[in-house]
Design a protein around this motif. Structure first.
Motif, PDB file in Angstrom:
ATOM      1  N   ASP A  31       0.810  -1.222   0.000  1.00 48.76           N
ATOM      2  CA  ASP A  31       0.000   0.000   0.000  1.00 48.76           C
ATOM      3  C   ASP A  31       0.839   1.265   0.000  1.00 48.76           C
ATOM      4  O   ASP A  31       0.323   2.363   0.002  1.00 48.76           O
ATOM      5  CB  ASP A  31      -0.984   0.002   1.163  1.00 48.76           C
ATOM      6  N   GLY A  32       2.174   1.117  -0.003  1.00 50.63           N
ATOM      7  CA  GLY A  32       3.063   2.270  -0.061  1.00 50.63           C
ATOM      8  C   GLY A  32       3.610   2.707   1.285  1.00 50.63           C
ATOM      9  O   GLY A  32       4.531   3.514   1.343  1.00 50.63           O
ATOM     10  N   TRP A  33       3.044   2.208   2.384  1.00 48.41           N
ATOM     11  CA  TRP A  33       3.517   2.588   3.710  1.00 48.41           C
ATOM     12  C   TRP A  33       4.777   1.829   4.085  1.00 48.41           C
ATOM     13  O   TRP A  33       4.886   0.624   3.865  1.00 48.41           O
ATOM     14  CB  TRP A  33       2.459   2.321   4.776  1.00 48.41           C
ATOM     15  N   TYR A  34       5.718   2.559   4.676  1.00 46.71           N
ATOM     16  CA  TYR A  34       6.936   1.997   5.249  1.00 46.71           C
ATOM     17  C   TYR A  34       7.071   2.555   6.657  1.00 46.71           C
ATOM     18  O   TYR A  34       7.008   3.777   6.848  1.00 46.71           O
ATOM     19  CB  TYR A  34       8.162   2.361   4.397  1.00 46.71           C
ATOM     20  N   LEU A  35       7.210   1.674   7.635  1.00 45.94           N
ATOM     21  CA  LEU A  35       7.276   2.058   9.043  1.00 45.94           C
ATOM     22  C   LEU A  35       8.546   1.504   9.660  1.00 45.94           C
ATOM     23  O   LEU A  35       8.933   0.362   9.383  1.00 45.94           O
ATOM     24  CB  LEU A  35       6.065   1.503   9.797  1.00 45.94           C
ATOM     25  N   TRP A  36       9.190   2.293  10.519  1.00 41.90           N
ATOM     26  CA  TRP A  36      10.396   1.821  11.193  1.00 41.90           C
ATOM     27  C   TRP A  36      10.621   2.587  12.489  1.00 41.90           C
ATOM     28  O   TRP A  36      10.071   3.654  12.699  1.00 41.90           O
ATOM     29  CB  TRP A  36      11.609   1.932  10.279  1.00 41.90           C
ATOM     30  N   THR A  37      11.431   1.993  13.333  1.00 41.38           N
ATOM     31  CA  THR A  37      11.956   2.671  14.518  1.00 41.38           C
ATOM     32  C   THR A  37      13.470   2.591  14.436  1.00 41.38           C
ATOM     33  O   THR A  37      14.026   1.764  13.710  1.00 41.38           O
ATOM     34  CB  THR A  37      11.466   2.013  15.827  1.00 41.38           C
ATOM     35  N   GLY A  38      14.138   3.464  15.166  1.00 40.23           N
ATOM     36  CA  GLY A  38      15.595   3.483  15.107  1.00 40.23           C
ATOM     37  C   GLY A  38      16.076   4.136  13.831  1.00 40.23           C
ATOM     38  O   GLY A  38      15.365   4.913  13.197  1.00 40.23           O
ATOM     39  N   ASP A  39      17.289   3.796  13.450  1.00 42.38           N
ATOM     40  CA  ASP A  39      17.895   4.394  12.259  1.00 42.38           C
ATOM     41  C   ASP A  39      17.422   3.697  10.991  1.00 42.38           C
ATOM     42  O   ASP A  39      17.366   2.471  10.936  1.00 42.38           O
ATOM     43  CB  ASP A  39      19.419   4.294  12.338  1.00 42.38           C
ATOM     44  N   LEU A  40      17.109   4.480   9.983  1.00 46.80           N
ATOM     45  CA  LEU A  40      16.730   3.957   8.675  1.00 46.80           C
ATOM     46  C   LEU A  40      17.974   3.388   8.002  1.00 46.80           C
ATOM     47  O   LEU A  40      19.064   3.950   8.090  1.00 46.80           O
ATOM     48  CB  LEU A  40      16.140   5.076   7.817  1.00 46.80           C
ATOM     49  N   SER A  41      17.807   2.262   7.347  1.00 40.61           N
ATOM     50  CA  SER A  41      18.923   1.594   6.679  1.00 40.61           C
ATOM     51  C   SER A  41      18.645   1.457   5.188  1.00 40.61           C
ATOM     52  O   SER A  41      17.492   1.335   4.775  1.00 40.61           O
ATOM     53  CB  SER A  41      19.120   0.195   7.289  1.00 40.61           C
ATOM     54  N   GLU A  42      19.703   1.441   4.408  1.00 41.15           N
ATOM     55  CA  GLU A  42      19.600   1.225   2.967  1.00 41.15           C
ATOM     56  C   GLU A  42      19.626  -0.268   2.623  1.00 41.15           C
ATOM     57  O   GLU A  42      19.521  -0.631   1.454  1.00 41.15           O
ATOM     58  CB  GLU A  42      20.758   1.930   2.249  1.00 41.15           C
ATOM     59  N   ALA A  43      19.777  -1.123   3.620  1.00 40.53           N
ATOM     60  CA  ALA A  43      19.855  -2.571   3.374  1.00 40.53           C
ATOM     61  C   ALA A  43      18.592  -3.056   2.672  1.00 40.53           C
ATOM     62  O   ALA A  43      17.475  -2.649   3.020  1.00 40.53           O
ATOM     63  CB  ALA A  43      20.036  -3.323   4.693  1.00 40.53           C
TER      64      ALA A  43
END
Length: 96
Positions: A31-43
Motif C-alpha cells: 500500500d506504499g507505507w513503510y514504518l520503522w523505529t531506530g535508524d533507517l537503513s539502505e539494506a
C-alpha cells in the motif's frame, strides 16, 4: 501490505521510539507505507512485508494515519506527533 522494519516486529519486547512512517504510491500488493523505529537503513532486507491488521494490532498508535494518501510522513512518540506532506515521496523514479 505494509513495509516494516524488524524493530517494528519486535514490539512490545523492544519498544523503541520514535516511530517513523512514510507513504509512497502503492505498488504491487504493497500500500506504499513503510514504518520503522531506530535508524533507517539502505539494506535491501531492512523492510519486510506485513499485513496492515498485524501492524495495527501491535502499533495501534499508527492506525489513524494509515488512511493518509501517498506523499505523507509521520513521526510518532508518546505525547508527540508530527505529520507533514513530502512531495518527493510521489516521485516514482525514486528508488525505495
Amino acid at each position: 501490505m505494509v513495509g516494516v522494519s524488524r524493530s517494528i516486529l519486535q514490539r512490545p519486547a523492544a519498544v523503541s521510539w520514535p516511530l517513523h512512517g512514510l507513504r509512497h504510491p502503492p505498488e504491487g500488493q504493497g500500500d506504499g507505507w513503510y514504518l520503522w523505529t531506530g535508524d533507517l537503513s539502505e539494506a535491501v532486507d531492512f523492510f519486510v512485508p506485513n499485513h496492515v491488521e498485524h501492524v495495527i494490532s501491535e502499533w495501534p498508535e499508527v492506525a489513524p494515519y494509515l488512511g493518509l494518501p501517498p506523499g505523507w510522513r509521520v513521526l510518532l512518540a508518546p505525547g508527540y506527533e508530527d505529520i507533514w506532506f513530502d512531495s518527493a515521496l510521489l516521485d516514482i523514479s525514486d528508488s525505495r
